[in-house]
Design an enzyme around this catalytic site. Structure first.
Site, PDB file in Angstrom:
ATOM      1  N   GLY A 266       0.795  -1.229   0.000  1.00 13.66           N
ATOM      2  CA  GLY A 266       0.000   0.000   0.000  1.00 13.66           C
ATOM      3  C   GLY A 266       0.825   1.276   0.000  1.00 13.66           C
ATOM      4  O   GLY A 266       0.376   2.305  -0.491  1.00 13.66           O
TER       5      GLY A 266
ATOM      6  N   ASP B  38       0.487   3.557   4.238  1.00 13.38           N
ATOM      7  CA  ASP B  38      -0.557   4.305   3.556  1.00 13.38           C
ATOM      8  C   ASP B  38      -1.623   4.791   4.521  1.00 13.38           C
ATOM      9  O   ASP B  38      -2.059   5.933   4.453  1.00 13.38           O
ATOM     10  CB  ASP B  38      -1.184   3.447   2.427  1.00 13.38           C
ATOM     11  CG  ASP B  38      -1.609   2.064   2.900  1.00 13.38           C
ATOM     12  OD1 ASP B  38      -1.412   1.723   4.091  1.00 13.38           O
ATOM     13  OD2 ASP B  38      -2.133   1.299   2.061  1.00 13.38           O
TER      14      ASP B  38
ATOM     15  N   ASP C 115      -5.367   2.520  10.648  1.00 10.85           N
ATOM     16  CA  ASP C 115      -6.776   2.236  10.965  1.00 10.85           C
ATOM     17  C   ASP C 115      -6.851   1.823  12.434  1.00 10.85           C
ATOM     18  O   ASP C 115      -6.950   2.664  13.321  1.00 10.85           O
ATOM     19  CB  ASP C 115      -7.288   1.166   9.994  1.00 10.85           C
ATOM     20  CG  ASP C 115      -8.790   0.955  10.092  1.00 10.85           C
ATOM     21  OD1 ASP C 115      -9.408   1.508  11.011  1.00 10.85           O
ATOM     22  OD2 ASP C 115      -9.355   0.233   9.260  1.00 10.85           O
TER      23      ASP C 115
ATOM     24  N   LYS D  76      -7.455   7.035  10.189  1.00  7.23           N
ATOM     25  CA  LYS D  76      -8.899   6.916  10.452  1.00  7.23           C
ATOM     26  C   LYS D  76      -9.182   7.218  11.921  1.00  7.23           C
ATOM     27  O   LYS D  76      -8.279   7.155  12.753  1.00  7.23           O
ATOM     28  CB  LYS D  76      -9.366   5.502  10.091  1.00  7.23           C
ATOM     29  CG  LYS D  76      -9.474   5.255   8.588  1.00  7.23           C
ATOM     30  CD  LYS D  76     -10.142   3.911   8.331  1.00  7.23           C
ATOM     31  CE  LYS D  76     -10.303   3.654   6.858  1.00  7.23           C
ATOM     32  NZ  LYS D  76     -10.865   2.307   6.609  1.00  7.23           N
TER      33      LYS D  76
ATOM     34  N   PHE E  75     -14.028   2.728   3.806  1.00 11.17           N
ATOM     35  CA  PHE E  75     -12.985   1.996   3.102  1.00 11.17           C
ATOM     36  C   PHE E  75     -12.594   2.785   1.860  1.00 11.17           C
ATOM     37  O   PHE E  75     -13.420   3.059   1.006  1.00 11.17           O
ATOM     38  CB  PHE E  75     -13.442   0.583   2.727  1.00 11.17           C
ATOM     39  CG  PHE E  75     -12.281  -0.295   2.382  1.00 11.17           C
ATOM     40  CD1 PHE E  75     -11.527  -0.898   3.382  1.00 11.17           C
ATOM     41  CD2 PHE E  75     -11.902  -0.490   1.061  1.00 11.17           C
ATOM     42  CE1 PHE E  75     -10.428  -1.688   3.078  1.00 11.17           C
ATOM     43  CE2 PHE E  75     -10.804  -1.278   0.741  1.00 11.17           C
ATOM     44  CZ  PHE E  75     -10.076  -1.875   1.753  1.00 11.17           C
ATOM     45  N   VAL E  76     -11.334   3.164   1.792  1.00 11.66           N
ATOM     46  CA  VAL E  76     -10.873   4.019   0.692  1.00 11.66           C
ATOM     47  C   VAL E  76      -9.870   3.282  -0.186  1.00 11.66           C
ATOM     48  O   VAL E  76      -9.176   2.365   0.274  1.00 11.66           O
ATOM     49  CB  VAL E  76     -10.254   5.337   1.216  1.00 11.66           C
ATOM     50  CG1 VAL E  76     -11.313   6.188   1.883  1.00 11.66           C
ATOM     51  CG2 VAL E  76      -9.093   5.068   2.170  1.00 11.66           C
TER      52      VAL E  76
ATOM     53  N   ASP F  70      -5.645  -0.479  -1.967  1.00  9.47           N
ATOM     54  CA  ASP F  70      -6.322  -1.435  -2.846  1.00  9.47           C
ATOM     55  C   ASP F  70      -7.598  -1.996  -2.243  1.00  9.47           C
ATOM     56  O   ASP F  70      -7.821  -1.938  -1.034  1.00  9.47           O
ATOM     57  CB  ASP F  70      -5.400  -2.625  -3.116  1.00  9.47           C
ATOM     58  CG  ASP F  70      -5.309  -3.543  -1.895  1.00  9.47           C
ATOM     59  OD1 ASP F  70      -4.946  -3.043  -0.814  1.00  9.47           O
ATOM     60  OD2 ASP F  70      -5.647  -4.736  -2.012  1.00  9.47           O
TER      61      ASP F  70
ATOM     62  N   ARG G 220      -5.065   0.338  -7.017  1.00  6.09           N
ATOM     63  CA  ARG G 220      -3.852   0.996  -6.505  1.00  6.09           C
ATOM     64  C   ARG G 220      -3.421   2.127  -7.440  1.00  6.09           C
ATOM     65  O   ARG G 220      -2.811   3.099  -7.016  1.00  6.09           O
ATOM     66  CB  ARG G 220      -2.700  -0.011  -6.381  1.00  6.09           C
ATOM     67  CG  ARG G 220      -2.895  -1.054  -5.310  1.00  6.09           C
ATOM     68  CD  ARG G 220      -1.566  -1.744  -5.011  1.00  6.09           C
ATOM     69  NE  ARG G 220      -1.746  -3.019  -4.337  1.00  6.09           N
ATOM     70  CZ  ARG G 220      -1.928  -3.162  -3.026  1.00  6.09           C
ATOM     71  NH1 ARG G 220      -1.970  -2.117  -2.238  1.00  6.09           N
ATOM     72  NH2 ARG G 220      -2.071  -4.364  -2.497  1.00  6.09           N
TER      73      ARG G 220
HETATM   74  P1  XMP Z   1      -4.569  -1.261  10.854  1.00  2.14           P
HETATM   75  O1  XMP Z   1      -5.977  -1.562  11.289  1.00  2.14           O
HETATM   76  O2  XMP Z   1      -3.637  -2.390  11.136  1.00  2.14           O
HETATM   77  O3  XMP Z   1      -4.717  -1.141   9.292  1.00  2.14           O
HETATM   78  O4  XMP Z   1      -4.096   0.077  11.354  1.00  2.14           O
HETATM   79  C1  XMP Z   1      -3.709  -0.692   8.488  1.00  2.14           C
HETATM   80  C2  XMP Z   1      -3.678  -1.486   7.213  1.00  2.14           C
HETATM   81  O5  XMP Z   1      -4.998  -1.914   6.847  1.00  2.14           O
HETATM   82  C3  XMP Z   1      -5.263  -1.643   5.517  1.00  2.14           C
HETATM   83  N1  XMP Z   1      -6.414  -0.709   5.469  1.00  2.14           N
HETATM   84  C4  XMP Z   1      -6.984  -0.253   4.349  1.00  2.14           C
HETATM   85  N2  XMP Z   1      -6.695  -0.491   3.071  1.00  2.14           N
HETATM   86  N3  XMP Z   1      -8.435   0.959   2.416  1.00  2.14           N
HETATM   87  C5  XMP Z   1      -7.436   0.123   2.106  1.00  2.14           C
HETATM   88  O6  XMP Z   1      -7.167  -0.066   0.916  1.00  2.14           O
HETATM   89  C6  XMP Z   1      -8.802   1.244   3.679  1.00  2.14           C
HETATM   90  O7  XMP Z   1      -9.728   2.023   3.927  1.00  2.14           O
HETATM   91  C7  XMP Z   1      -8.027   0.595   4.710  1.00  2.14           C
HETATM   92  N4  XMP Z   1      -8.073   0.642   6.057  1.00  2.14           N
HETATM   93  C8  XMP Z   1      -7.077  -0.167   6.480  1.00  2.14           C
HETATM   94  C9  XMP Z   1      -3.981  -1.065   4.945  1.00  2.14           C
HETATM   95  O8  XMP Z   1      -3.293  -2.121   4.333  1.00  2.14           O
HETATM   96  C10 XMP Z   1      -3.177  -0.613   6.130  1.00  2.14           C
HETATM   97  O9  XMP Z   1      -1.791  -0.783   5.939  1.00  2.14           O
END
Ligand code: XMP
Length: 177
Positions: free
Chosen positions: A45, A101, A104, A132, A151-152, A158, A164
Site C-alpha cells: 500500500g 498508507d 486504521d 482513520k 474503506f478508501v 487497494d 492501486r
Molecule cells: P490497521 O488496522 O492495522 O490497518 O491500522 C492498516 C492497514 O490496513 C489496511 N487498510 C486499508 N486499506 N483501504 C485500504 O485499501 C482502507 O480504507 C483501509 N483501512 C485499512 C492497509 O493495508 C493498512 O496498511
C-alpha cells in the site's frame, strides 16, 4: 474505475501538496540528527506514497521494505497482521521511519514497530498518509490527512489488489465491498 468510486475524498493535487509539506516536516526532524536514516515502507500500500515522499526529501537515506498481510484477498475486516518477509536491510544504529498508507486500528504499525525494535535501531518513528478515527493518534508521528471511517482506495490503497493505480483517494461504492 471512476464508475466504481462513490466519492473522491482527496484529489491528486491535494495529495501532492500535502506530501510536499509532510516531507518538509520530516526533513526538519531528521536533518539535525546524527546517523543514517532508513525508510521502511510497508508493502504494497505504501509504494506510491513512498515514491512521491522520497523525491521531496532532501536527505541521504536508505530504503528497507517489509510486507505485511492485513486484509487477505477481498476481505475488508482486519485479521491479525502478519509480517511476511524478512527485512531487506540492516537497521542497527539507524534512524528508522516506517511509512504506511493508512492507520486504521493501529495493529499493523504496532506489529511492524515491534519487529523493527528487535533490530536495535537508533530511533523509530512512523509516517502515514491517512489516519482513520479509530486509531490511537499517538501511533503516528507524521500524518497526511485525518479521514472518515470509510474503506478508501487509490494512490496505492487497494481492494482485492485493484485500484492501486487510481490517482485520487476515493470511497469505493458500498455494493462492491
Ligand atoms: P490497521 O488496522 O492495522 O490497518 O491500522 C492498516 C492497514 O490496513 C489496511 N487498510 C486499508 N486499506 N483501504 C485500504 O485499501 C482502507 O480504507 C483501509 N483501512 C485499512 C492497509 O493495508 C493498512 O496498511
Amino acid at each position: 474505475m471512476e464508475a466504481e468510486i462513490e466519492r473522491v475524498l482527496l484529489r491528486r493535487e491535494q495529495i501532492a501538496a500535502r506530501v510536499r509539506s509532510m516531507a518538509a516536516e520530516i526533513a526538519d526532524v531528521y536533518a539535525p540528527l546524527d546517523g543514517g536514516l532508513t525508510l521502511v515502507p510497508i508493502l504494497s500500500g505504501a509504494i506510491i506514497f513512498l515514491a512521491d515522499l522520497i523525491r521531496e526529501l532532501p536527505l541521504k537515506l536508505k530504503i528497507a521494505v517489509v510486507q505485511v498481510s492485513t486484509y487477505p484477498g477481498a476481505s475488508t475486516k482486519p485479521g491479525d497482521p502478519r509480517v511476511l518477509i524478512e527485512l531487506n536491510g540492516h537497521l542497527r544504529g539507524r534512524h528508522v521511519l516506517i511509512v504506511d498508507d493508512i492507520l486504521d486500528t493501529g495493529r499493523t504499525l504496532q506489529c511492524v514497530q515491534a519487529r523493527l525494535a528487535a533490530e536495535s535501531p537508533a530511533s523509530i518513528r512512523t509516517a502515514v498518509l491517512l489516519r482513520k478515527p479509530n486509531a490511537d493518534a499517538a501511533l503516528a508521528d507524521f500524518v497526511g490527512f485525518d479521514i472518515e471511517d470509510r474503506f478508501v482506495v487509490g494512490y496505492g490503497l487497494d481492494y482485492d489488489d485493484h485500484y492501486r493505480n487510481y490517482p485520487h483517494i476515493g470511497v469505493l461504492r458500498g455494493e462492491l465491498l
